[in-house]
Scaffold this motif. Structure first.
Motif, PDB file in Angstrom:
ATOM      1  N   GLY A 198      67.770  -7.476 -32.819  1.00  0.00           N
ATOM      2  CA  GLY A 198      66.993  -8.298 -33.923  1.00  0.00           C
ATOM      3  C   GLY A 198      67.664  -9.428 -34.541  1.00  0.00           C
ATOM      4  O   GLY A 198      68.797  -9.688 -34.314  1.00  0.00           O
ATOM      5  N   THR A 244      58.838  -1.657 -33.808  1.00  0.00           N
ATOM      6  CA  THR A 244      60.198  -2.326 -34.049  1.00  0.00           C
ATOM      7  C   THR A 244      59.915  -2.951 -35.689  1.00  0.00           C
ATOM      8  O   THR A 244      58.929  -2.992 -36.252  1.00  0.00           O
ATOM      9  CB  THR A 244      60.425  -3.592 -33.086  1.00  0.00           C
ATOM     10  OG1 THR A 244      61.504  -4.322 -33.403  1.00  0.00           O
ATOM     11  CG2 THR A 244      59.193  -4.378 -33.261  1.00  0.00           C
ATOM     12  N   ASP A 288      62.965   0.575 -34.357  1.00  0.00           N
ATOM     13  CA  ASP A 288      63.919   0.047 -34.848  1.00  0.00           C
ATOM     14  C   ASP A 288      64.904   0.960 -35.326  1.00  0.00           C
ATOM     15  O   ASP A 288      64.775   1.832 -36.165  1.00  0.00           O
ATOM     16  CB  ASP A 288      63.133  -0.506 -36.065  1.00  0.00           C
ATOM     17  CG  ASP A 288      64.155  -1.732 -36.806  1.00  0.00           C
ATOM     18  OD1 ASP A 288      64.035  -2.886 -36.828  1.00  0.00           O
ATOM     19  OD2 ASP A 288      65.269  -1.471 -37.293  1.00  0.00           O
ATOM     20  N   SER A 305      66.096  -2.831 -31.581  1.00  0.00           N
ATOM     21  CA  SER A 305      66.405  -4.156 -32.635  1.00  0.00           C
ATOM     22  C   SER A 305      67.801  -3.817 -33.200  1.00  0.00           C
ATOM     23  O   SER A 305      67.912  -4.019 -34.496  1.00  0.00           O
ATOM     24  CB  SER A 305      65.415  -3.737 -33.617  1.00  0.00           C
ATOM     25  OG  SER A 305      65.188  -4.944 -34.658  1.00  0.00           O
TER      26      SER A 305
END
Ligand SMILES: [Zn+2]
Length: 279
Positions: A10, A170, A200, A238
């Motif tokens: 991420g 995500t 995520d 992520s």
């Protein structure tokens, strides 16, 4: 169908020896359907390496974007198929608060990249799916989308094809302090019985409350979602750009332990660059 991760970070890429096992590139996953259709989820820096592989093919490329934050579009100018004469690339943008469906292209104009998108030799089209249409057909796949809980908005995707299903969620905060676009129960319905839930999992409990509202989830919360929707596999995705391989190992181990304790049968793993899952 088959899915391969090309970027699992991420925010910003993470170069360096402490990030090599999970990989340092930002968001990108590639799905190949049994009929040969190429679907790409997000265009973070991971899409650069995918581009080298797709140069060998002549298929249409379907790019689904979750949203326009840098880590989801930044690799696009380095995706070599966009420079191929006549290569068909169909971009479906996520639904974001700012009405900028062509932001992935507009980054190739003005001051931040030297090549103007208007000069590209490929046949790039932006396919705007009207708001209110939540499911559509993409060759042999059914694609559905749902609103992420994330600053600026965005879309999660469900891909159903070849007797299997993948949910790509995500940059989603399961329990945000702001008004939710999608609540927990709706996520459970969206991802019901999926073969693979990609979610995520950027934070750990110690990151809170400092990062509350930043638009990402605490890893162990994703186990609850995986259990509630009866997912077969859960990919923690992520990863925080500062988290080393060893630190991600610890998060994965903690989630596996948590899943064991609560009797979850879901197979949990940390998404790794280069990892392929076949359904
Ligand atoms: Zn984001």
């Amino acid at each position: 169908m088959q899915l391969t991760f090309f970027g699992v970070r991420g925010s910003i890429p993470s170069p360096g020896p402490e990030y090599v096992r999970y990989g340092g590139n930002t968001a990108c996953a590639h799905i190949v359907l049994n009929d040969g259709t190429d679907i790409i989820l997000d265009a973070g820096t991971g899409i650069k390496n995918l581009g080298h592989e797709l140069l060998k093919k002549h298929t249409d490329i379907h790019l689904l974007l979750s949203h326009n934050h840098w880590d989801h579009i930044q690799g696009f100018p380095f995706f070599l198929p966009i420079y191929q004469q006549g290569r068909k690339i169909i971009i479906t943008p996520g639904v974001t608060d700012a009405d900028e469906p062509d932001a992935v292209l507009k980054q190739m104009s003005g001051s931040v990249f030297p090549v103007d998108y208007k000069t590209l030799q490929s046949d790039v089209k932006v396919n705007i799916v009207p708001q209110g249409t939540d499911s559509w057909t993409l060759n042999s796949a059914k694609v559905s989308r749902f609103a992420m809980n994330h600053p600026g908005g965005g879309s999660a995707y469900l891909i159903e094809a070849d007797g299997a299903s993948i949910a790509y969620i995500t940059d989603n905060e399961l329990y945000p302090p702001y008004e939710k676009a999608t609540d927990f129960q709706e996520w459970v319905t969206f991802a019901q019985n999926v073969d693979l839930l990609i979610h995520d999992a950027q934070y750990v409990k110690q990151d809170m409350p400092r990062k509350l509202g930043w638009g990402h989830s605490v890893a162990e919360e994703t186990i609850k979602l995986a259990m509630a929707c009866n997912a077969k596999q859960l990919a923690l995705y992520s990863h925080d750009h500062n988290r080393t391989d060893e630190e991600i190992d610890e998060i994965v181990a903690h989630c596996e332990e948590y899943a064991d304790i609560v009797g979850a049968t879901v197979d949990v793993f940390g998404a790794r660059e280069g990892q392929t899952i076949t359904f």
